[in-house]
Design an enzyme around this catalytic site. Structure first.
Site, PDB file in Angstrom:
ATOM      1  N   GLU A 172       0.819  -1.226   0.000  1.00  0.00           N
ATOM      2  CA  GLU A 172       0.000   0.000   0.000  1.00  0.00           C
ATOM      3  C   GLU A 172       0.847   1.267   0.000  1.00  0.00           C
ATOM      4  OE1 GLU A 172      -3.015  -0.204   3.083  1.00  0.00           O
ATOM      5  OE2 GLU A 172      -4.030  -1.854   2.080  1.00  0.00           O
ATOM      6  N   GLU A 291      -5.519  -8.322  -0.136  1.00  0.00           N
ATOM      7  CA  GLU A 291      -6.158  -7.951   1.140  1.00  0.00           C
ATOM      8  C   GLU A 291      -7.615  -7.662   0.855  1.00  0.00           C
ATOM      9  OE1 GLU A 291      -4.540  -5.094   3.898  1.00  0.00           O
ATOM     10  OE2 GLU A 291      -2.486  -5.584   3.278  1.00  0.00           O
TER      11      GLU A 291
HETATM   12  O1  AHR Z   1      -4.915  -5.777   7.216  1.00  0.00           O
HETATM   13  C1  AHR Z   1      -4.787  -4.630   7.987  1.00  0.00           C
HETATM   14  C2  AHR Z   1      -4.083  -3.493   7.248  1.00  0.00           C
HETATM   15  O2  AHR Z   1      -4.901  -3.051   6.200  1.00  0.00           O
HETATM   16  C3  AHR Z   1      -2.799  -3.829   6.555  1.00  0.00           C
HETATM   17  O3  AHR Z   1      -1.700  -3.754   7.404  1.00  0.00           O
HETATM   18  C4  AHR Z   1      -2.702  -2.785   5.487  1.00  0.00           C
HETATM   19  O4  AHR Z   1      -2.004  -3.224   4.367  1.00  0.00           O
HETATM   20  C5  AHR Z   1      -4.138  -2.428   5.206  1.00  0.00           C
HETATM   21  O5  AHR Z   1      -4.348  -1.051   5.230  1.00  0.00           O
END
Ligand code: AHR
Length: 490
Positions: A172, A291
């Site tokens: 990210e 994610e």
């Molecule tokens: O999964 C929780 C967080 O969400 C992770 O660390 C990040 O990559 C995202 O913003």
């Protein structure tokens, strides 16, 4: 209300990559410490890993587990988690404002991952660090030469390389919250050069470049295009991340969350293909939705957690039935886009926005979302089919949302057709008609449902679980339900 599902075994979307239903363990909250690792727990093995958690992860057969972050990785020095545990530094984890003891690092995590039967998807730090440390980590993990980092691994007791195939180029990096966030071009250049040296160190690895951190990111589009233009020849996948939540307590709209996931995937696919055309390239960049989940329940209470403690209970969302239904629709969306989405990671696996929860020194228990996730892992094997779902829709949150969301998978080996379907209606059961173009017998109907959309599980009680529906002449998708229908092909 009723619904008809039409499909043909010949109309394929594509083969489902087994990595589509992966997960994620970050050094965050109680995911590692108190989650997979708790040396004092009665079920712990000689390395401190909880046996009860391991059994559940093994039972799920999670194919790929992303590690060690997440936001955590952007400030992480991987060497801190290697070698003699007594000499490892305690550090400030700026991402989650907690203390990292480094008692678990890649040395231990790869041992644990081996026990689960899953492969590791390893992220490198492209925040505070760059190409140099990334290539050194590749050598440490996979190196076979008689050189410093491969030798360091051997000295630490691991003669054999870890053989990690899948690597993420940071995490990210577009997000303002990220340690050392970057502009699209800054990241694109950094990722490109890191990718080159990582692949020169081990040319068998596959690389995932960061896409946008969510579907509403202010740099969405420009980010993807810039990264693809700079990195195209050196990467294999582009990542997508997104989390959903019922923040306004509007269940009808919330249950339609998968429409956003679907449009996000389609938009990123279009950008990949645009850059492919511009470059006149034969190479296709596929997607890694590494994610995704529901995340909002714990947002407020997390603000009360004191800083700089070890393994604070962060992001411990307790999920309810409606969250399980949303997770079900997100799974069907991944299945329907499996021609481009090859890798997916339910974020995360244990304690942190997770299907599996633990009590310190006590038991392990299953959240509501455990069930649709376990069903996808178990039954979505084979080829995803194009499917026409004829059902009524409703309007909520400014969108037209079909009551029934479904996906179908043909398992050629088992000669089975599996239909996954969510009934989003809060009022009506839905009789289901099918036209599969072949003769089939329904042999199982599993469902997750209940009268209370807000029903939750806990260590004490499982109010939301899977039930096997008694088969009869007519298939009914109960109101507010997740369903798995298994048909034998005659
Ligand atoms: O999964 C929780 C967080 O969400 C992770 O660390 C990040 O990559 C995202 O913003």
């Amino acid at each position: 209300m009723n619904c008809t599902i039409k499909l043909s075994l010949k109309n394929e979307i594509g083969k489902i990559d087994k990595r589509l239903f992966g997960s994620f363990i970050e050094h965050l909250g109680r995911a590692v410490y108190g989650g997979i690792y708790e040396p004092d727990h009665p079920t712990a093995d000689k390395n401190g890993f909880r046996g009860d958690v391991l059994e559940l992860v093994k039972e799920l057969k999670v194919p790929v587990i992303r590690y060690p972050g997440g936001n955590f990785v952007s400030g992480y020095n991987w060497e801190d988690g290697t070698g003699d545990k007594a000499l490892r530094p305690r550090k400030m984890d700026l991402a989650w404002q907690a203390v990292e003891t480094n008692q678990v690092g890649i040395d231990e995590f790869q041992e644990w991952a081996k026990l689960t039967g899953g492969e590791i998807m390893m992220a490198v730090n492209l925040g505070t660090r760059g190409a140099d440390e990334a290539r050194e980590l590749v050598e440490y993990c996979n190196g076979t030469t008689d050189t410093h980092y491969a030798d360091m691994r051997r000295k630490n007791g691991f003669e054999e390389p870890f053989g990690i195939k899948l690597w993420c180029l940071g995490n990210e990096m577009d997000g303002a919250w990220q340690i050392c966030a970057q502009t699209p071009y800054e990241y694109a250049r950094k990722a490109c050069e890191a990718a080159k040296v990582m692949k020169w160190t081990d040319d068998s690895i596959e690389l995932v470049a960061c896409g946008s951190s969510n579907s509403n990111s202010p740099t969405f589009g420009v980010w993807e295009e810039t990264v693809l233009r700079e990195c195209y020849d050196h990467i294999d996948y582009l990542s997508l991340h997104n989390y959903y939540g019922n923040r306004d307590n509007d269940s009808a709209a919330y249950l339609g969350s998968s429409l956003d996931m679907d449009s996000f995937i389609k938009r990123v696919t279009a950008i990949c293909d645009k850059v492919k055309a511009e470059k006149n390239s034969d190479k296709q960049i596929n997607l890694s939705f590494d994610e995704w989940n529901v995340w909002f329940h714990s947002n407020e209470s997390d603000k009360e957690i004191p800083k700089w403690t070890v393994a604070p209970p962060q992001l411990e969302d307790i999920y309810n039935l409606e969250d399980a239904l949303v997770v079900g629709t997100l799974l069907t969306t991944l299945i329907k886009n499996c021609d481009r989405v090859k890798i997916g990671c339910l974020a995360q696996l244990v304690n942190v926005i997770a299907p599996i929860m633990t009590e310190k020194g006590g038991k392990v228990w299953k959240q509501t979302i455990f069930y649709p996730y376990s069903h996808a892992l178990k039954f979505a094997r084979g080829t995803a089919l194009q499917i026409k779902t004829e059902a009524e829709s409703y309007t909520a949150g400014g969108k037209e949302i079909p009551y029934i969301e479904a996906a179908a998978v043909y398992n050629e080996e088992e000669k089975e057709l599996v239909v996954f379907a969510v009934n989003r209606s809060q009022k009506d059961d839905c009789p289901l008609d099918t036209d599969f173009g072949v003769s089939t017998d329904l042999i199982r109907h599993l469902t997750v449902t209940g009268d209370d959309l807000k029903a939750e599980n806990s260590a004490k009680a499982e109010r939301v679980t899977e039930t096997e529906i008694q088969l009869s002449d007519k298939v009914i998708l109960p109101k507010q339900s997740w369903n798995v229908l298994i048909y034998k092909i005659n």
